[in-house]
Design a protein around this motif. Structure first.
Motif, PDB file in Angstrom:
ATOM      1  N   TRP A 169       8.286 -13.930 -25.347  1.00  0.00           N
ATOM      2  CA  TRP A 169       7.684 -15.237 -25.601  1.00  0.00           C
ATOM      3  C   TRP A 169       8.048 -16.216 -24.486  1.00  0.00           C
ATOM      4  N   LEU A 170       9.316 -16.207 -24.083  1.00  0.00           N
ATOM      5  CA  LEU A 170       9.745 -17.080 -22.988  1.00  0.00           C
ATOM      6  C   LEU A 170       9.042 -16.682 -21.688  1.00  0.00           C
ATOM      7  N   GLY A 171       8.858 -15.378 -21.492  1.00  0.00           N
ATOM      8  CA  GLY A 171       8.155 -14.920 -20.302  1.00  0.00           C
ATOM      9  C   GLY A 171       6.723 -15.413 -20.266  1.00  0.00           C
ATOM     10  N   LEU A 172       6.031 -15.362 -21.390  1.00  0.00           N
ATOM     11  CA  LEU A 172       4.648 -15.852 -21.439  1.00  0.00           C
ATOM     12  C   LEU A 172       4.581 -17.353 -21.180  1.00  0.00           C
ATOM     13  N   PHE A 183       3.173 -21.768 -17.411  1.00  0.00           N
ATOM     14  CA  PHE A 183       3.529 -23.048 -16.793  1.00  0.00           C
ATOM     15  C   PHE A 183       3.720 -22.922 -15.285  1.00  0.00           C
ATOM     16  N   PHE A 184       4.608 -22.027 -14.850  1.00  0.00           N
ATOM     17  CA  PHE A 184       4.983 -21.963 -13.436  1.00  0.00           C
ATOM     18  C   PHE A 184       3.974 -21.186 -12.581  1.00  0.00           C
ATOM     19  N   ALA A 185       3.307 -20.176 -13.176  1.00  0.00           N
ATOM     20  CA  ALA A 185       2.387 -19.357 -12.388  1.00  0.00           C
ATOM     21  C   ALA A 185       0.942 -19.825 -12.513  1.00  0.00           C
ATOM     22  N   VAL A 186       0.477 -20.051 -13.757  1.00  0.00           N
ATOM     23  CA  VAL A 186      -0.926 -20.405 -13.968  1.00  0.00           C
ATOM     24  C   VAL A 186      -1.173 -21.884 -13.707  1.00  0.00           C
ATOM     25  N   ARG A 187      -0.374 -22.746 -14.343  1.00  0.00           N
ATOM     26  CA  ARG A 187      -0.642 -24.180 -14.236  1.00  0.00           C
ATOM     27  C   ARG A 187      -0.196 -24.750 -12.895  1.00  0.00           C
TER      28      ARG A 187
END
Length: 298
Positions: free
Chosen positions: A131-134, A139-143
């Motif tokens: 869950w933390l990975g998703l 946040f950090f990769a997609v957004r």
């Protein structure tokens, strides 16, 4: 290791599904499946299969993958790099978080700092890594687009570029596994801070920083080294979920795909290697005791 080998071998056979049938597909006939089972020795009694496999393991041969059509050792070596660096970076991150926070929590016991750090440690231990990975991916990769979403880069890419793909998963594993280090460091430091020699050092006018970092922390290292070593061992075998979430082609991902395909040799070989790493790390931790605490050598 013998007990581990026996448990791994027979548990894999208890799982439903036939690797020969899965490999040949739905169009295979019963004769085709029977021939393939004979080819790989799957039609023999279990104890004979176990004896033959164990004899090869003792020689250093982990078997031949049914689906990958290559030696299990080669398959593991091909997947070892992402898992090794992931566990190494995650352990470093967990240690850098856990030890300073544990020391601060012990020094300011019962105060607001201690309560905040203890609450954060309990929260991080309770959060599922997937869950933390998703959340981190979103946040950090997609957004924000700061880091890669998943994968391990192109095979021919420079090592630094491939390692950039491990920042997010290593951070996730480090946060989740830092809680145990925080708790053990705090408990060990509290035990030492209550000793008479600490009060004597303070009475001599030694600075509080030196008392904490040199006298208290130096004498609290044995249990801290133990928990750091065990955390490293857990990261080797416990990175399966994180590797799957981040699409890393590591040993954990290989184990998951092998379980789905009932590739018995790969499952058995991978788990034997992980168990061996546990043993080696435990021996290394015992040897490190003599370095951090001279009393162990006497």
């Amino acid at each position: 290791m013998f007990i581990v080998a026996a448990i791994v071998f027979f548990l894999t056979r208890l799982a439903p599904g036939d690797p020969a049938a899965l490999m040949l597909g739905d169009q295979a006939t019963a004769d085709d499946i029977a021939r393939l089972r004979t080819t790989y020795g799957l039609d023999r009694p279990l104890f004979i299969q176990f004896g033959l496999w164990l004899a090869e393991v003792v020689k250093g041969n982990l078997g031949h993958s049914i689906f990958l059509q290559r030696p299990v050792t080669q398959a593991l070596l091909e997947r070892a790099e992402p898992t090794f660096f992931l566990a190494l970076f995650a352990l470093a991150f967990a240690t850098l978080i856990g030890i300073p926070c544990g020391i601060a929590s012990a020094v300011w016991r019962g105060r607001l700092v201690d309560q905040i750090l203890s609450a954060i440690a309990m929260l991080s231990a309770s959060i599922p890594s997937f869950w933390l990975g998703l959340l981190f991916i979103q946040f950090f990769a997609v957004r924000l687009g700061w880091l890669p979403v998943a994968g391990y880069g192109d095979p021919g890419a420079p090592l630094a570029e491939r390692l950039a793909h491990l920042i997010l998963p290593a951070t996730v594993l480090g946060i989740v596994n830092s809680a145990l280090i925080v708790r053990f460091t705090r408990a060990s430091m509290l035990d030492v801070l209550g000793e008479d020699f600490i009060r004597t050092a303070r009475a001599k006018g030694i600075s509080e920083r030196r008392v904490v970092l040199r006298h208290a922390f130096g004498n609290a290292l044995v249990p801290i080294v133990t928990v750091v070593g065990l955390t490293g061992a857990l990261l080797i075998g416990g990175a399966i979920v994180t590797e799957t979430v981040f699409g890393l082609p590591g040993i954990g991902n290989l184990i998951v795909s092998s379980v789905l395909r009932r590739d018995y040799p790969v499952i058995q070989g991978a788990l034997i290697v992980v168990a061996g790493i546990y043993v080696i790390i435990n021996i290394a931790v015992d040897l490190i005791y003599a370095l951090v605490d001279p009393r162990v050598r006497t």
